[in-house]
Scaffold this active site. Structure first.
Site, PDB file in Angstrom:
ATOM      1  N   PHE A  66      -5.466 -20.197 -25.329  1.00  0.00           N
ATOM      2  CA  PHE A  66      -4.510 -20.055 -26.336  1.00  0.00           C
ATOM      3  C   PHE A  66      -3.870 -18.558 -25.963  1.00  0.00           C
ATOM      4  CE2 PHE A  66      -4.639 -17.480 -30.473  1.00  0.00           C
ATOM      5  CZ  PHE A  66      -4.025 -18.519 -31.215  1.00  0.00           C
TER       6      PHE A  66
ATOM      7  N   ASP B 108     -13.360 -14.162 -22.152  1.00  0.00           N
ATOM      8  CA  ASP B 108     -12.831 -14.692 -23.355  1.00  0.00           C
ATOM      9  C   ASP B 108     -13.823 -15.895 -23.722  1.00  0.00           C
ATOM     10  OD1 ASP B 108     -11.719 -16.129 -25.340  1.00  0.00           O
ATOM     11  OD2 ASP B 108      -9.647 -15.785 -24.756  1.00  0.00           O
TER      12      ASP B 108
ATOM     13  N   HIS C  87     -14.408 -19.665 -27.294  1.00  0.00           N
ATOM     14  CA  HIS C  87     -15.165 -20.932 -27.448  1.00  0.00           C
ATOM     15  C   HIS C  87     -16.336 -21.189 -27.056  1.00  0.00           C
ATOM     16  CE1 HIS C  87     -10.899 -22.748 -26.336  1.00  0.00           C
ATOM     17  NE2 HIS C  87     -10.575 -22.162 -27.455  1.00  0.00           N
TER      18      HIS C  87
ATOM     19  N   GLN D 130     -12.532 -17.973 -36.034  1.00  0.00           N
ATOM     20  CA  GLN D 130     -11.501 -18.259 -36.970  1.00  0.00           C
ATOM     21  C   GLN D 130     -12.017 -19.980 -37.357  1.00  0.00           C
ATOM     22  OE1 GLN D 130     -10.015 -21.105 -35.073  1.00  0.00           O
ATOM     23  NE2 GLN D 130      -8.425 -21.508 -36.542  1.00  0.00           N
TER      24      GLN D 130
ATOM     25  N   LYS E  15     -13.753 -22.510 -35.125  1.00  0.00           N
ATOM     26  CA  LYS E  15     -14.566 -22.226 -34.288  1.00  0.00           C
ATOM     27  C   LYS E  15     -16.106 -22.589 -34.534  1.00  0.00           C
ATOM     28  CE  LYS E  15     -11.487 -20.355 -31.406  1.00  0.00           C
ATOM     29  NZ  LYS E  15     -10.228 -20.596 -32.392  1.00  0.00           N
TER      30      LYS E  15
ATOM     31  N   ARG F 147     -11.264   6.900 -35.447  1.00  0.00           N
ATOM     32  CA  ARG F 147     -12.218   7.809 -35.957  1.00  0.00           C
ATOM     33  C   ARG F 147     -13.250   7.823 -34.886  1.00  0.00           C
ATOM     34  NH1 ARG F 147     -12.054   5.704 -41.753  1.00  0.00           N
ATOM     35  NH2 ARG F 147     -10.515   7.114 -42.711  1.00  0.00           N
TER      36      ARG F 147
ATOM     37  N   TYR G 105     -10.955  12.384 -42.104  1.00  0.00           N
ATOM     38  CA  TYR G 105      -9.597  12.656 -41.699  1.00  0.00           C
ATOM     39  C   TYR G 105      -9.285  13.259 -40.390  1.00  0.00           C
ATOM     40  CZ  TYR G 105      -4.509  12.549 -42.656  1.00  0.00           C
ATOM     41  OH  TYR G 105      -3.030  12.500 -42.782  1.00  0.00           O
TER      42      TYR G 105
ATOM     43  N   ARG H  79     -11.133  -3.574 -39.346  1.00  0.00           N
ATOM     44  CA  ARG H  79     -12.707  -3.944 -39.664  1.00  0.00           C
ATOM     45  C   ARG H  79     -12.671  -5.274 -40.454  1.00  0.00           C
ATOM     46  NH1 ARG H  79     -11.428   1.658 -41.598  1.00  0.00           N
ATOM     47  NH2 ARG H  79     -11.432   0.541 -43.788  1.00  0.00           N
TER      48      ARG H  79
HETATM   49  C1  LIG Z   1      -9.418 -19.258 -25.876  1.00  0.00           C
HETATM   50  C2  LIG Z   1      -9.042 -18.330 -27.044  1.00  0.00           C
HETATM   51  N1  LIG Z   1      -8.887 -16.988 -26.919  1.00  0.00           N
HETATM   52  C3  LIG Z   1      -8.518 -16.124 -27.961  1.00  0.00           C
HETATM   53  C4  LIG Z   1      -8.692 -16.850 -29.306  1.00  0.00           C
HETATM   54  C5  LIG Z   1      -8.085 -15.773 -30.481  1.00  0.00           C
HETATM   55  O1  LIG Z   1      -8.762 -15.862 -31.510  1.00  0.00           O
HETATM   56  P1  LIG Z   1      -8.328 -15.708 -32.978  1.00  0.00           P
HETATM   57  O2  LIG Z   1      -7.647 -16.779 -33.470  1.00  0.00           O
HETATM   58  O3  LIG Z   1      -9.663 -15.401 -33.601  1.00  0.00           O
HETATM   59  O4  LIG Z   1      -7.667 -14.434 -33.000  1.00  0.00           O
HETATM   60  C6  LIG Z   1      -8.599 -18.129 -29.438  1.00  0.00           C
HETATM   61  C7  LIG Z   1      -8.340 -18.721 -30.876  1.00  0.00           C
HETATM   62  O5  LIG Z   1      -8.030 -19.783 -31.172  1.00  0.00           O
HETATM   63  C8  LIG Z   1      -9.032 -18.936 -28.435  1.00  0.00           C
HETATM   64  O6  LIG Z   1      -8.899 -20.261 -28.558  1.00  0.00           O
END
Ligand SMILES: Cc1ncc(COP(=O)(O)O)c(C=O)c1O
Length: 393
Positions: A84, A155, A158, A181, A184, A213, A220, A230
């Site tokens: 992605f 990463d 998945h 997301q 997922k 922070r 502040y 967040r």
């Molecule tokens: C391999 C990979 N990395 C990063 C992301 C980014 O995640 P998000 O869509 O939550 O920002 C995704 C999302 O589909 C992804 O498939």
């Protein structure tokens, strides 16, 4: 197949948890405490890591991890081109240079044997993507990283619940990033998490996600160029409830994936991706197989995927082209980001990724992998049906 593969799965317990938060009026998360901290502790324990830090999405999780690793403008970061956009675009957003290294034809993960050739004095980090939920060859990657003093950011967007040699994905490198997301395997609509065992990384990421922070500092008082990344209480209660189902769902997908491999490897022109390179649990966020059109009377993969979808299987032709072909890279639309002039993505060629995108890879989505063994058999018979139909043409 007359069956709806719904996702996300939910019941009244999810509705009740969200309703509780709505009634409480504590929707936001100004101090990163409450339900958010509870879920972070639970997720860290689930992954076997010291810290878990939630944020707005998986892209930001990667961004926080990379910036906290201390990269400087012009530093290079090794990424795969079969992923992605966020895996590489967050590198640009950190004023660094994504360097694409091809994938392994057996797994479609970053090819560990090709990493060293791409390392230069400017290389600072590697972002291996556990694509589709299959573990990268982490022993080899960590060894290279150690030899060249590089940081490793997994990463694992998945890979919720998946494992490499018994360790949860995301918990093996310097930091591991997850997306929550909607599509997922663990979701609350949108959301992200980064896990780490490193105290300094955690402190920096915690500050960056909370407008710079620092722990013990005043409201502040802002030390770093962070932002409000967040997550809300409304999101994390859904995640807390969904996490209860994750392990069982992962094992169903893992088992179905293993069975589907067995079934599909008997079909001429269909090759499931290889297993056995260290992954002990595969989360099958995507079930990927290779398609050979010469065994389907020349039917293109795009047409094949459409015919398979018409059989009621939630499938897709996957990425139509390698990531470096995107206008962002080809046209160098880097806007305010300080990427060196000499960087030229028009010359990048990753033949394995190109073959996967243009010819071979077909994806079945994760929610379809939650079905029964009988459904896996129906997937295989749908492919055979298409093969017979095109051969009789
Ligand atoms: C391999 C990979 N990395 C990063 C992301 C980014 O995640 P998000 O869509 O939550 O920002 C995704 C999302 O589909 C992804 O498939």
């Amino acid at each position: 197949m007359d069956r709806d593969f719904n996702w996300p799965l939910h019941d009244e317990s999810d509705v009740n948890r969200v309703a509780e938060i709505v009634r409480s009026g504590n929707w936001g998360n100004p101090d990163c405490g409450g339900e958010v901290a509870l879920f972070e502790n639970e997720f860290a324990a689930f992954c076997g890591s010291k810290y878990a830090l939630s944020c707005v999405n998986g892209s930001v999780a990667l961004r926080l991890a990379l910036i906290a690793c201390g990269v400087k403008p012009g530093d290079e970061v090794i990424v795969p081109p079969y992923t992605f956009i966020a895996t590489a675009s967050i590198v640009i957003e950190a004023n660094c240079v994504p360097v694409f290294v091809d994938i392994d034809p057996r797994t479609y993960n970053l090819d560990a044997s090709k990493i060293e050739a791409a390392i230069t004095p400017r290389t600072k980090a590697i972002i291996p993507v556990h694509f589709a939920g299959q573990a990268c060859e982490m022993d080899q990657i960590l060894e290279i990283a150690k030899k060249h003093s590089l940081r490793v950011i997994e990463d694992a967007c998945h890979g919720h619940g998946a494992e490499y040699k018994g360790k949860k994905l995301g918990s093996i490198g310097d930091a591991g990033c997850f997306s929550f997301q909607s599509s997922k395997n663990l979701t609350c609509g949108e959301g992200g998490m980064v896990i780490t065992n490193d105290d300094a990384l955690y402190q920096m990421m915690n500050s960056l996600r909370n407008v710079g922070r620092v722990e013990g500092g005043a409201w502040y008082e802002h030390h770093y160029a962070g932002c409000n990344y967040r997550i809300t209480q409304l999101q994390v209660v859904l995640l807390t409830n969904q996490l209860k189902r994750l392990e069982e769902q992962t094992m169903i997908r893992h088992k179905n994936g293993t069975y589907l491999n067995e079934l599909l490897s008997k079909i001429e022109g269909i090759t499931p991706l290889s297993r056995g390179l260290g992954e002990t649990v595969h989360s099958y966020h995507i079930y990927i197989f290779k398609y050979d059109k010469s065994k389907f009377n020349g039917l293109s993969k795009v047409e094949f995927a459409k015919m398979l979808a018409a059989e009621g299987i939630p499938c897709f032709m996957g990425y139509p082209e390698p990531l470096y072909k995107q206008p962002l890279f080809q046209k160098k639309n880097f806007l305010c980001y300080a990427i060196p002039e000499g960087v030229d993505y028009s010359k990048v060629q990753c033949p394995v990724t190109e073959k996967a995108c243009y010819e071979e890879a077909v994806w079945i989505m994760q929610h379809a992998m939650l079905g029964t063994a009988k459904e896996m058999e129906l997937f295989a018979s749908a492919i055979l049906k298409i093969q017979q139909a095109v051969r009789n043409n």
